[in-house]
Design an enzyme around this catalytic site. Structure first.
Site, PDB file in Angstrom:
ATOM      1  N   SER A 186       0.793  -1.229   0.000  1.00  0.00           N
ATOM      2  CA  SER A 186       0.000   0.000   0.000  1.00  0.00           C
ATOM      3  C   SER A 186       0.823   1.275   0.000  1.00  0.00           C
ATOM      4  O   SER A 186       0.326   2.324  -0.429  1.00  0.00           O
ATOM      5  CB  SER A 186      -0.944  -0.001   1.202  1.00  0.00           C
ATOM      6  OG  SER A 186      -0.211  -0.063   2.414  1.00  0.00           O
ATOM      7  N   HIS A 214      -5.802  -3.843  -1.779  1.00  0.00           N
ATOM      8  CA  HIS A 214      -5.553  -2.763  -2.727  1.00  0.00           C
ATOM      9  C   HIS A 214      -5.549  -3.265  -4.176  1.00  0.00           C
ATOM     10  O   HIS A 214      -4.869  -2.698  -5.032  1.00  0.00           O
ATOM     11  CB  HIS A 214      -4.226  -2.069  -2.416  1.00  0.00           C
ATOM     12  CG  HIS A 214      -4.288  -1.190  -1.207  1.00  0.00           C
ATOM     13  ND1 HIS A 214      -4.735   0.111  -1.253  1.00  0.00           N
ATOM     14  CD2 HIS A 214      -3.981  -1.439   0.094  1.00  0.00           C
ATOM     15  CE1 HIS A 214      -4.684   0.643  -0.034  1.00  0.00           C
ATOM     16  NE2 HIS A 214      -4.233  -0.279   0.794  1.00  0.00           N
ATOM     17  N   LYS A 245     -12.509  -0.373   0.326  1.00  0.00           N
ATOM     18  CA  LYS A 245     -11.692   0.370  -0.634  1.00  0.00           C
ATOM     19  C   LYS A 245     -12.423   0.398  -1.985  1.00  0.00           C
ATOM     20  O   LYS A 245     -13.416   1.101  -2.127  1.00  0.00           O
ATOM     21  CB  LYS A 245     -10.286  -0.227  -0.712  1.00  0.00           C
ATOM     22  CG  LYS A 245      -9.498  -0.033   0.593  1.00  0.00           C
ATOM     23  CD  LYS A 245      -8.096  -0.560   0.514  1.00  0.00           C
ATOM     24  CE  LYS A 245      -7.259  -0.160   1.713  1.00  0.00           C
ATOM     25  NZ  LYS A 245      -7.766  -0.609   3.016  1.00  0.00           N
TER      26      LYS A 245
END
Length: 397
Positions: A186, A214, A245
């Site tokens: 990340s 991610h 996310k």
């Protein structure tokens, strides 16, 4: 007693401020989107948001909001219980089944967050007869989860396959071995070499776990994450991830894995057994998110275009950006105080970003972590680059 402790804590906070490492929290007065309003500090008012994990721009998508509103009427606000008592609804089972199919895994178990998911895996599966081999730059939730287990702990240098193989050789006496890595790291935007990791796992009879927070939703041809990108969906044993996310940006996490692993987690995983069920409104809205992800490549293509544009323009302007094509685009600054000041100057120019410094990243590697979104327009990206150039000049660079 606390009067003595108070002074010590105040001294620590002063030291954090003096080192330029203090992390202020700005208040957003609008829904999460490509542009938000912030209050207090720098430039109150509407600013372009380049620091959220809202990769596909779905946090305020009208179809997602409609699904959430409908779910409130149908399922209620919260479960007021854990799953095994009276906290399971049809919508929870539907989301687990849908995630399993989407990620190519046999079963899925929902958690309150991916932090909880990672916190619940290692202690359940491993004991002092086993070994876990973890990438050095794995997320804090993986590190903390490993600490909860009694397994022997080994670490290999970031994405270093030779070091990983050495750790596998040194742990051949273990009953079980689990290799664990972030799919995308990340702070750097680097992608783990999953195919090669799976090859080593096959050679040394180890399991593979990937935190793909991610990546899921936008990495890989169908948005199924780094296992799809590397063609190893059938070779990864455990995938953890988040709904907070790209998949709508709310909260909640999951473990998608082999059927037996998920069954054991339902019986023994402490964050699952002792935390309230995921709110039904989030589960229902997440089903709509998966519809949108599977129905079209448009959002992924727009995100890729915005990422390429920003990385290209910033490189042309002379900024150092860590290489890659992920929408995490770290603009390297080096000095922590300078990174923080640059973030303030950018906010004054209408671009909301955050300076990252120790302990989030190593000393001397402070950066502005820019995150692109499908919600950004071409004009938004060009404006952000122009703001970086202007802020750098104001900083005296």
């Amino acid at each position: 007693m606390f009067d003595n402790v108070r002074a010590d804590i105040a001294t620590t906070l002063d030291e954090i401020r003096e080192a330029g490492l203090f992390k202020p929290e700005r208040v957003i007065g609008t829904p999460q989107s490509a542009a938000v309003t912030v209050t207090g500090g720098g430039r109150p008012g509407e600013v372009l948001n380049f620091c959220a994990n809202n990769y596909l721009g779905l946090a305020d998508h009208p179809e997602v909001l409609a699904a959430a509103k409908d779910a409130l009427d149908r399922w209620g606000y919260g479960m007021a219980s854990v799953r095994f008592i009276c906290g399971t609804q049809d919508v929870h089972k539907a989301l687990e089944e849908r995630l399993s199919a989407f990620l190519g895994q046999e079963d899925t178990i929902l958690y309150s967050s991916c932090f909880d998911a990672n916190g619940g895996v290692f202690e359940t599966l491993l004991d002092d007869r086993d070994a876990v081999i973890s990438d050095a730059l794995n997320h804090a939730s993986i590190i903390d989860g490993i600490r909860l287990s009694k397994a022997r702990r080994h670490r290999y240098a970031n994405r270093d396959l030779a070091d990983l193989e050495q750790q596998l050789k040194e742990t051949q006496d273990a009953r079980r071995r689990l290799i664990v890595t972030d799919g995308v790291f990340s702070m750097d935007g680097y992608v783990a070499p999953l195919r090669e990791i799976c090859d080593l796992a096959d050679r040394y009879d180890a399991m593979v776990m990937v935190d793909d927070s991610h990546a899921v939703g936008f990495v890989g041809p169908g948005g199924r994450g780094t296992p799809e990108l590397h063609g190893v969906m059938d070779r990864v044993d455990i995938i953890t991830g988040t709904l907070g996310k790209a998949l709508g940006g709310a909260s909640g996490g999951y473990v998608a894995a082999r059927r037996e692993i998920v069954a054991l987690l339902r019986q023994r995983s402490r964050p699952y057994l002792f935390s309230n069920s995921l709110a039904p409104v989030i589960a229902a809205a997440s089903l709509k998110v998966l519809d949108l992800v599977e129905q079209s490549n448009e959002l992924r293509e727009r995100l890729a275009a915005n990422t390429a544009l920003f990385r290209g323009r910033m490189t042309e302007a002379g900024f150092e950006i860590l290489p890659g094509d992920h929408p995490i685009a770290p603009v390297m600054i080096g000095d922590a105080a300078k990174a923080g000041r640059l973030a303030e100057l950018l906010l004054e120019r209408g671009v909301y970003v955050i300076g990252f410094s120790f302990p989030v990243v190593p000393h001397g590697q402070a950066r502005i972590r820019v995150q692109l979104s499908a919600a950004h327009s071409t004009e938004d990206v060009e404006r952000a680059v122009a703001a970086f150039v202007d802020a750098r000049a104001a900083l005296g660079e």
